[in-house]
Design a protein around this motif. Structure first.
Motif, PDB file in Angstrom:
ATOM      1  N   GLY A  46      -6.630  -4.265  -9.162  1.00 34.75           N
ATOM      2  CA  GLY A  46      -5.458  -5.137  -9.053  1.00 34.75           C
ATOM      3  C   GLY A  46      -4.835  -5.062  -7.669  1.00 34.75           C
ATOM      4  N   VAL A  47      -4.705  -3.844  -7.139  1.00 32.49           N
ATOM      5  CA  VAL A  47      -4.149  -3.664  -5.790  1.00 32.49           C
ATOM      6  C   VAL A  47      -5.090  -4.251  -4.745  1.00 32.49           C
ATOM      7  CG1 VAL A  47      -3.511  -1.961  -4.042  1.00 32.49           C
ATOM      8  CG2 VAL A  47      -2.769  -1.649  -6.410  1.00 32.49           C
ATOM      9  N   ASP A  48      -6.394  -4.033  -4.918  1.00 32.14           N
ATOM     10  CA  ASP A  48      -7.365  -4.600  -3.972  1.00 32.14           C
ATOM     11  C   ASP A  48      -7.318  -6.129  -3.976  1.00 32.14           C
ATOM     12  OD1 ASP A  48      -8.204  -2.163  -3.146  1.00 32.14           O
ATOM     13  OD2 ASP A  48     -10.101  -2.156  -4.248  1.00 32.14           O
ATOM     14  N   LEU A  49      -7.208  -6.708  -5.170  1.00 33.30           N
ATOM     15  CA  LEU A  49      -7.128  -8.169  -5.273  1.00 33.30           C
ATOM     16  C   LEU A  49      -5.851  -8.683  -4.621  1.00 33.30           C
ATOM     17  CD1 LEU A  49      -8.197 -10.869  -6.329  1.00 33.30           C
ATOM     18  CD2 LEU A  49      -7.049 -10.382  -8.519  1.00 33.30           C
ATOM     19  N   THR A 113       4.248  -5.407  -4.967  1.00 32.63           N
ATOM     20  CA  THR A 113       4.620  -4.925  -3.634  1.00 32.63           C
ATOM     21  C   THR A 113       3.479  -5.123  -2.652  1.00 32.63           C
ATOM     22  OG1 THR A 113       6.171  -3.279  -4.524  1.00 32.63           O
ATOM     23  CG2 THR A 113       5.318  -2.887  -2.304  1.00 32.63           C
ATOM     24  N   HIS A 114       2.261  -4.814  -3.071  1.00 32.55           N
ATOM     25  CA  HIS A 114       1.096  -5.004  -2.197  1.00 32.55           C
ATOM     26  C   HIS A 114       0.785  -6.486  -1.988  1.00 32.55           C
ATOM     27  CE1 HIS A 114      -0.587  -0.914  -1.565  1.00 32.55           C
ATOM     28  NE2 HIS A 114       0.175  -0.633  -2.607  1.00 32.55           N
ATOM     29  N   LEU A 115       1.019  -7.282  -3.011  1.00 34.11           N
ATOM     30  CA  LEU A 115       0.727  -8.710  -2.921  1.00 34.11           C
ATOM     31  C   LEU A 115       1.544  -9.392  -1.830  1.00 34.11           C
ATOM     32  CD1 LEU A 115      -0.706 -11.262  -4.083  1.00 34.11           C
ATOM     33  CD2 LEU A 115       1.235 -11.467  -5.665  1.00 34.11           C
ATOM     34  N   VAL A 116       2.814  -8.994  -1.705  1.00 30.31           N
ATOM     35  CA  VAL A 116       3.696  -9.676  -0.758  1.00 30.31           C
ATOM     36  C   VAL A 116       3.848  -8.937   0.570  1.00 30.31           C
ATOM     37  CG1 VAL A 116       4.982 -10.847  -2.579  1.00 30.31           C
ATOM     38  CG2 VAL A 116       5.738  -8.572  -1.797  1.00 30.31           C
ATOM     39  N   GLY A 117       3.179  -7.786   0.721  1.00 35.04           N
ATOM     40  CA  GLY A 117       3.188  -7.129   2.020  1.00 35.04           C
ATOM     41  C   GLY A 117       4.129  -5.965   2.181  1.00 35.04           C
ATOM     42  N   GLY A 118       4.617  -5.403   1.088  1.00 32.97           N
ATOM     43  CA  GLY A 118       5.411  -4.190   1.205  1.00 32.97           C
ATOM     44  C   GLY A 118       4.534  -3.034   1.649  1.00 32.97           C
ATOM     45  N   SER A 119       5.105  -2.099   2.394  1.00 32.78           N
ATOM     46  CA  SER A 119       4.341  -0.960   2.889  1.00 32.78           C
ATOM     47  C   SER A 119       4.450   0.192   1.899  1.00 32.78           C
ATOM     48  CB  SER A 119       4.870  -0.516   4.252  1.00 32.78           C
ATOM     49  OG  SER A 119       4.192   0.636   4.699  1.00 32.78           O
ATOM     50  N   ALA A 120       3.384   0.413   1.149  1.00 32.27           N
ATOM     51  CA  ALA A 120       3.382   1.475   0.137  1.00 32.27           C
ATOM     52  C   ALA A 120       1.949   1.864  -0.175  1.00 32.27           C
ATOM     53  CB  ALA A 120       4.093   1.006  -1.135  1.00 32.27           C
ATOM     54  N   GLY A 121       1.794   2.970  -0.861  1.00 30.16           N
ATOM     55  CA  GLY A 121       0.477   3.439  -1.240  1.00 30.16           C
ATOM     56  C   GLY A 121       0.211   3.236  -2.715  1.00 30.16           C
ATOM     57  N   ARG A 122      -0.775   3.962  -3.209  1.00 29.51           N
ATOM     58  CA  ARG A 122      -1.161   3.842  -4.608  1.00 29.51           C
ATOM     59  C   ARG A 122      -1.095   5.174  -5.338  1.00 29.51           C
ATOM     60  NH1 ARG A 122      -6.753   0.579  -3.436  1.00 29.51           N
ATOM     61  NH2 ARG A 122      -7.214   2.479  -2.298  1.00 29.51           N
ATOM     62  N   GLU A 123      -1.429   6.274  -4.625  1.00 30.83           N
ATOM     63  CA  GLU A 123      -1.604   7.544  -5.300  1.00 30.83           C
ATOM     64  C   GLU A 123      -0.290   8.110  -5.832  1.00 30.83           C
ATOM     65  OE1 GLU A 123      -3.349   6.487  -2.744  1.00 30.83           O
ATOM     66  OE2 GLU A 123      -5.221   6.460  -3.881  1.00 30.83           O
ATOM     67  N   GLY A 124       0.836   7.835  -5.149  1.00 30.77           N
ATOM     68  CA  GLY A 124       2.125   8.263  -5.681  1.00 30.77           C
ATOM     69  C   GLY A 124       2.432   7.566  -6.993  1.00 30.77           C
ATOM     70  N   ALA A 125       2.110   6.287  -7.047  1.00 30.56           N
ATOM     71  CA  ALA A 125       2.279   5.545  -8.294  1.00 30.56           C
ATOM     72  C   ALA A 125       1.349   6.085  -9.366  1.00 30.56           C
ATOM     73  CB  ALA A 125       1.995   4.058  -8.052  1.00 30.56           C
ATOM     74  N   ALA A 126       0.184   6.601  -8.937  1.00 35.60           N
ATOM     75  CA  ALA A 126      -0.781   7.160  -9.888  1.00 35.60           C
ATOM     76  C   ALA A 126      -0.193   8.357 -10.620  1.00 35.60           C
ATOM     77  CB  ALA A 126      -2.053   7.571  -9.145  1.00 35.60           C
ATOM     78  N   GLY A 285       1.257  -3.358   3.258  1.00 39.77           N
ATOM     79  CA  GLY A 285       0.276  -2.830   2.316  1.00 39.77           C
ATOM     80  C   GLY A 285      -0.012  -1.365   2.567  1.00 39.77           C
ATOM     81  N   ALA A 286      -1.176  -0.906   2.079  1.00 38.57           N
ATOM     82  CA  ALA A 286      -1.522   0.510   2.215  1.00 38.57           C
ATOM     83  C   ALA A 286      -2.018   0.838   3.622  1.00 38.57           C
ATOM     84  CB  ALA A 286      -2.586   0.887   1.184  1.00 38.57           C
ATOM     85  N   GLY A 287      -2.823  -0.025   4.203  1.00 35.06           N
ATOM     86  CA  GLY A 287      -3.316   0.201   5.554  1.00 35.06           C
ATOM     87  C   GLY A 287      -4.482   1.168   5.638  1.00 35.06           C
ATOM     88  N   MET A 288      -5.298   1.239   4.582  1.00 30.09           N
ATOM     89  CA  MET A 288      -6.437   2.155   4.605  1.00 30.09           C
ATOM     90  C   MET A 288      -7.463   1.765   5.671  1.00 30.09           C
ATOM     91  SD  MET A 288      -5.959   4.662   2.589  1.00 30.09           S
ATOM     92  CE  MET A 288      -7.602   5.372   2.415  1.00 30.09           C
ATOM     93  N   ASN A 289      -7.512   0.489   6.025  1.00 37.18           N
ATOM     94  CA  ASN A 289      -8.430   0.071   7.089  1.00 37.18           C
ATOM     95  C   ASN A 289      -8.024   0.672   8.434  1.00 37.18           C
ATOM     96  OD1 ASN A 289      -6.092  -1.636   6.852  1.00 37.18           O
ATOM     97  ND2 ASN A 289      -7.023  -3.054   8.306  1.00 37.18           N
ATOM     98  N   GLY A 322       5.473   1.776  -5.225  1.00 38.41           N
ATOM     99  CA  GLY A 322       4.213   2.245  -4.682  1.00 38.41           C
ATOM    100  C   GLY A 322       4.314   3.727  -4.386  1.00 38.41           C
ATOM    101  N   GLY A 323       3.326   4.261  -3.713  1.00 44.68           N
ATOM    102  CA  GLY A 323       3.321   5.681  -3.428  1.00 44.68           C
ATOM    103  C   GLY A 323       3.578   5.995  -1.974  1.00 44.68           C
ATOM    104  N   GLU A 324       3.826   7.272  -1.722  1.00 44.71           N
ATOM    105  CA  GLU A 324       4.069   7.742  -0.358  1.00 44.71           C
ATOM    106  C   GLU A 324       2.855   8.444   0.223  1.00 44.71           C
ATOM    107  OE1 GLU A 324       5.594   8.940  -3.047  1.00 44.71           O
ATOM    108  OE2 GLU A 324       7.696   8.347  -3.050  1.00 44.71           O
ATOM    109  N   VAL A 325       1.840   8.708  -0.612  1.00 44.97           N
ATOM    110  CA  VAL A 325       0.701   9.514  -0.168  1.00 44.97           C
ATOM    111  C   VAL A 325      -0.140   8.796   0.890  1.00 44.97           C
ATOM    112  CG1 VAL A 325      -1.463  10.585  -0.893  1.00 44.97           C
ATOM    113  CG2 VAL A 325       0.592  10.884  -2.277  1.00 44.97           C
ATOM    114  N   VAL A 326      -0.568   7.575   0.595  1.00 39.67           N
ATOM    115  CA  VAL A 326      -1.374   6.835   1.576  1.00 39.67           C
ATOM    116  C   VAL A 326      -0.597   6.575   2.862  1.00 39.67           C
ATOM    117  CG1 VAL A 326      -2.549   4.648   2.047  1.00 39.67           C
ATOM    118  CG2 VAL A 326      -2.968   5.839  -0.097  1.00 39.67           C
ATOM    119  N   PRO A 327       0.688   6.200   2.802  1.00 35.98           N
ATOM    120  CA  PRO A 327       1.443   6.092   4.062  1.00 35.98           C
ATOM    121  C   PRO A 327       1.456   7.394   4.863  1.00 35.98           C
ATOM    122  CG  PRO A 327       2.611   4.922   2.348  1.00 35.98           C
ATOM    123  CD  PRO A 327       1.469   5.633   1.674  1.00 35.98           C
TER     124      PRO A 327
END
Length: 443
Positions: A46-49, A113-126, A285-289, A322-327
């Motif tokens: 879902g986040v990737d999409l 949040t990821h869809l519209v461009g908020g800066s957050a991660g995923r793992e904190g939400a996990a 977004g997450a910014g993993m790239n 979202g999470g704080e881990v990926v940021p």
């Protein structure tokens, strides 16, 4: 003879008890792992999409205020307002119950949040979603208060593992993040089983584990010393990261921003403005790239870590999810990528060290951070990563991302403290005491 028979019977009864406990926890842990693996996979996709759609339709950024309103409405609908990772930690520490409705709340909130461009991660939400699932499954099995805590940790470990593909890190982190200085050994096997189960479920559905290819320099004493200096920088950045997250949350509640509806709209508008000012969507977004480019290619803008920190603090402080881990990965990797060459350390290797170092300082989880380095980068540079984690852990003080986290022992001596993260500071008396203790070095 009777005495021997009695001893054998007692041994068999005890062995039987242990086996029943182990088998029971295997069953519960596997059930939690399967649920977290399936839902975690759906969340990952879902986040990737959402990220893909945002890349194809840049104007979705203008929908941030609308998305914020929807997020608040969802939390209000499910009666989970104000709930977050600290509530998951409290559930483990205090045995508090958790609403299963936190699961759809954070799911919807993070994807939006990821869809519209908020800066957050995923793992904190996990941690929130996994903890909710574990707590719910524990309730279904009618576990007592103490076992419910373990079930909650199993869910945290499983969901983290499903998203990131690091099962051992997930198992250790879920236990260590609760209370720094105390490791509930009995919880390790259930957490590991849950994490491994979720890992294989997610992999079977096509979720690729996170792994980076890095070149580890040959071990030398000068390089070891340079890495130690880098670790000091990472610890400082981890403190700035945590303080910025907490400061933004407070500042965005002043004046008219006390109203959560106004706050989320204002936060969305600020992110939109900042995106156009910096002229890139690298910090949405997450910014993993960007993390991958820093680690594997040794490329990062000098200002990237500071801008990511700013974007994330505003996004989460305004009420987006979202999470704080990926940021923290992003901030650490880009900072390390820029700082390392100044000391003659390869940029990509410095980025990898920074990723782990800032994560360690922000979460206060030293051992799980060292394990993370092995699962992400391989074991070749483990001594360097261990050095970074040790220094970052000590120099980050008693700050952390999660204010409910308990720190049991002093970071500069074996002294029992039992304080909450962000609620303890080294006072003048403590400072004088420790300086006096090591006065021999000044002679």
């Amino acid at each position: 003879m009777n005495s021997f028979t009695d001893s054998v019977c007692r041994f068999l009864r005890r062995a039987g008890t242990y086996m029943v406990v182990i088998v029971s926890w295997f069953i519960i842990a596997i059930v939690i792992g399967v649920f977290c693996g399936v839902i975690g996979t759906a969340f990952h996709k879902g986040v990737d999409l959402a990220t893909e759609l945002r890349g194809e339709h840049a104007r979705l950024l203008w929908c941030m205020p609308i998305a914020g309103i929807i997020i608040i409405s969802v939390y209000k609908l499910f009666r989970t307002e104000g709930m977050g990772t600290n509530d998951i930690i409290d559930a483990v520490q205090l045995g508090n119950g958790l609403s299963i409705w936190l699961l759809p709340s954070i799911y919807i909130g993070t994807v939006l949040t990821h869809l519209v461009g908020g800066s957050a991660g995923r793992e904190g939400a996990a941690l929130q979603m996994g903890g909710s699932i574990g707590n719910y499954v524990g309730g279904v099995y009618d576990l007592d208060e103490n076992d419910m805590k373990i079930a909650t940790m199993c869910g945290m470990a499983a969901f983290f593992s499903a998203l990131f593909g690091t099962p051992l890190t997930a198992a250790v982190f879920a236990i260590m993040v609760i209370s720094v200085g105390s490791f509930v050994h009995m919880a390790f096997l259930p957490c590991l089983v849950s994490a491994v189960t979720a890992y294989f479920v997610s992999v079977s559905f096509g979720v690729e584990p996170t792994h980076y290819t890095i070149m580890v320099p040959e071990f030398t004493v000068p390089l070891f010393c340079k890495v130690a200096l880098l670790a000091v920088g990472f610890s400082i950045v981890s403190v700035i990261f945590c303080e910025s997250m907490h400061a933004a949350e407070k500042l965005l509640k002043l004046g008219p921003l006390k109203n959560k509806w106004i706050r989320v709209i204002a936060g969305g508008l600020i992110i939109i403005a900042l995106t156009y000012i910096v002229g890139t969507t690298d910090y949405n977004g997450a910014g993993m790239n960007i993390v991958q480019a820093a680690v594997e290619e040794g490329k990062a803008r000098p200002e990237a870590f500071a801008l990511k920190l700013l974007f994330t603090a505003i996004t989460l402080g305004a009420g987006y999810k979202g999470g704080e881990v990926v940021p923290s990965f992003f901030v650490g990797a880009t900072f390390g990528c820029v700082l390392a060459p100044l000391l003659g350390v390869p940029a990509g290797f410095g980025a990898a060290l920074g990723l782990v170092g800032v994560f360690c300082g922000a979460t206060n989880c030293m051992i799980s951070s060292i394990i993370l380095s092995v699962e992400l980068f391989g074991s070749e540079g483990i001594l360097f990563f261990a050095l970074v984690c040790g220094i970052s852990f000590m120099l980050s003080g008693y700050r952390g991302l999660y204010s409910s986290q308990t720190i049991l022992y002093s970071k500069i001596g074996i002294e029992y403290l039992d304080v909450k993260a962000n609620h303890h500071h080294l006072g003048d008396d403590d400072y004088d005491k420790h300086i006096e203790k090591y006065r021999v070095f000044r002679k």
